[in-house]
Design an enzyme around this catalytic site. Structure first.
Site, PDB file in Angstrom:
ATOM      1  N   ARG A 154      -3.784   6.731   0.605  1.00  0.00           N
ATOM      2  CA  ARG A 154      -4.297   7.928   1.275  1.00  0.00           C
ATOM      3  C   ARG A 154      -3.338   8.640   2.219  1.00  0.00           C
ATOM      4  NH1 ARG A 154      -9.816   5.206   3.037  1.00  0.00           N
ATOM      5  NH2 ARG A 154      -8.277   3.542   3.168  1.00  0.00           N
TER       6      ARG A 154
ATOM      7  N   ARG B  62      -6.952  11.399  -6.462  1.00  0.00           N
ATOM      8  CA  ARG B  62      -8.135  10.568  -6.239  1.00  0.00           C
ATOM      9  C   ARG B  62      -9.421  11.379  -6.399  1.00  0.00           C
ATOM     10  NH1 ARG B  62     -12.083   8.482  -5.340  1.00  0.00           N
ATOM     11  NH2 ARG B  62     -12.724   6.923  -3.822  1.00  0.00           N
TER      12      ARG B  62
ATOM     13  N   TYR C 262     -15.036 -11.946   0.539  1.00  0.00           N
ATOM     14  CA  TYR C 262     -15.768 -10.704   0.284  1.00  0.00           C
ATOM     15  C   TYR C 262     -17.026 -10.973  -0.544  1.00  0.00           C
ATOM     16  CZ  TYR C 262     -11.943  -7.750   2.028  1.00  0.00           C
ATOM     17  OH  TYR C 262     -11.016  -7.128   2.823  1.00  0.00           O
TER      18      TYR C 262
ATOM     19  N   ARG D  47       0.826  -1.215   0.000  1.00  0.00           N
ATOM     20  CA  ARG D  47       0.000   0.000   0.000  1.00  0.00           C
ATOM     21  C   ARG D  47       0.858   1.262   0.000  1.00  0.00           C
ATOM     22  NH1 ARG D  47      -5.711  -0.410   1.690  1.00  0.00           N
ATOM     23  NH2 ARG D  47      -6.339  -2.400   0.850  1.00  0.00           N
TER      24      ARG D  47
END
Ligand code: CP3
Length: 340
Positions: free
Chosen positions: A25, A34, A147, A21
């Site tokens: 963010r 984004r 998921y 990652r």
């Protein structure tokens, strides 16, 4: 490429370095980029934006690899599972928990639907210096299935685990579809220019051994075999997060070339279970990266020490969190790569 050297069996000093990652963010320039997309999926499927997000961390830090900006839930998205990312909620989708729903998935649509990710890979590969590796990835079939069955994040993977015991054929049908789609998608990523491939099986934890064999080892082994049959020679990194000692069986039995370690597995007691010389990656605690403090540097040294007898790729034991100070990331990468 240092990363490929290590994944092919040669220990490097200092170790090749990248961070799970590493785009995302915690970077202000990511948040700004984004904001140009309608939603997260739109962002992932716009090669101009995704290529820029992939390269952002390499502009700041002396990393040895980029990882294509995408997500493990793009396969269910492209297969028609109704994946959406609502702000602040995490991923949601239509629960794929019956045979009828699973048989209605359109696996044939995945290649065309995810062609933009391959386009991102070609663009990034063109921009990246020759000594920097580009990593392609997908989710492990079990993690993606959790998921899909849960319709989003499934606490304790309860819905997936109960389906696995109650209706093994239904789960097998879902895993079969995911194995085929994932192998084709990773083959396309390799052909587009990815230098290494990674399978994120982030929810491999808390499975009894027979279930781990059936839902993690066996489908992963099929993906690796399909890649090799398709002529893909790029090294494959497997990340069975939370698998404990079963990660050693995973490393040997799936055919992956390297094992990504979570925090627990970065220990002599575990590493001892791996074949001599088997390449490993990771282990640094993302919470320590976020926190800083006295253990920041000694933990780097510990990881380099415990992996001394084998090729090692420096990385975290899980992804960077959004609250991580950018200066901590600069400090960590600088420490490991010896640039400061
Ligand atoms: O820099 C990189 O590592 C490349 C990009 C990447 C993302 N997701 C971008 C992303 C990678 C490799 C992933 C993998 C992924 N996605 C995993 C496996 C790794 C892990 O962390 O265990 C998993 C389980 C997912 C599923 C997923 N995607 C979740 C649970 C979420 C929501 C998390 C949240 O905090 O909202 C995502 C969204 C996501 N994927 C974001 C990013 C940067 C945040 C969304 C945004 O920026 O709006």
């Amino acid at each position: 490429m240092k990363l490929i050297g290590a994944l092919s069996g040669a220990r490097q000093d200092p170790p090749p370095t990248w961070l799970m990652r590493q785009a995302g963010r915690y970077l202000p320039e990511y948040r700004e980029l984004r904001a140009q997309a309608r939603d997260f999926i739109d962002f992932c499927l716009r090669p101009d934006l995704a290529a820029e997000a992939t390269l952002q961390p390499l502009r700041r830090f002396p990393l040895d690899a980029a990882i294509v900006f995408a997500d493990i839930l793009l396969i269910p998205y492209a297969a028609g599972a109704g994946v959406r990312f609502a702000v602040g909620e995490g991923p949601r989708m239509d629960a794929q928990d019956t045979r009828v729903k699973i048989d209605g998935l359109d696996w044939g649509a995945v290649a065309a639907g995810l062609a933009p990710v391959c386009e991102t890979i070609s663009r990034v590969r063109e921009d990246l210096p020759d000594d920097k590796a580009l990593i392609g990835f997908a989710g492990g079939p079990w993690t993606v299935a959790t998921y899909m069955i849960g319709g989003g994040k499934d606490p304790d993977r309860w819905r997936a685990r109960t389906l696995a015991w109650r209706e093994p054929e239904t789960l097998a049908a879902l895993l079969d579809g995911l194995v085929e789609a994932t192998a084709s998608y990773l083959t396309a990523q390799a052909r587009a220019g990815a230098d290494a491939l990674k399978l994120f099986d982030s929810w491999s934890e808390a499975l009894p051994e027979p279930l781990f064999e059936r839902v993690v080892i066996e489908p992963t082994a099929r993906i690796v075999a399909l890649l090799r049959e398709a002529g893909v020679e790029q090294p494959v990194i497997g990340f069975p997060r939370g698998a404990g000692n079963l990660a050693a069986r995973y490393a040997v039995e799936t055919g992956v070339d390297a094992l990504a370690l979570d925090m627990t597995n970065a220990s002599p007691a575990f590493l001892h279970l791996l074949p001599p010389g088997f390449p490993v990656q990771g282990g640094y605690d993302p919470a320590l990266l976020a926190a800083g403090g006295p253990a920041f540097e000694t933990e780097v040294e510990r990881l380099i020490d415990v992996t001394a007898s084998r090729p090692y790729v420096f990385n975290l034991g899980h992804g960077i969190t959004p609250d991580t100070p950018v200066e901590n990331v600069a400090r960590l990468v600088g420490l490991v790569t010896g640039t400061r």
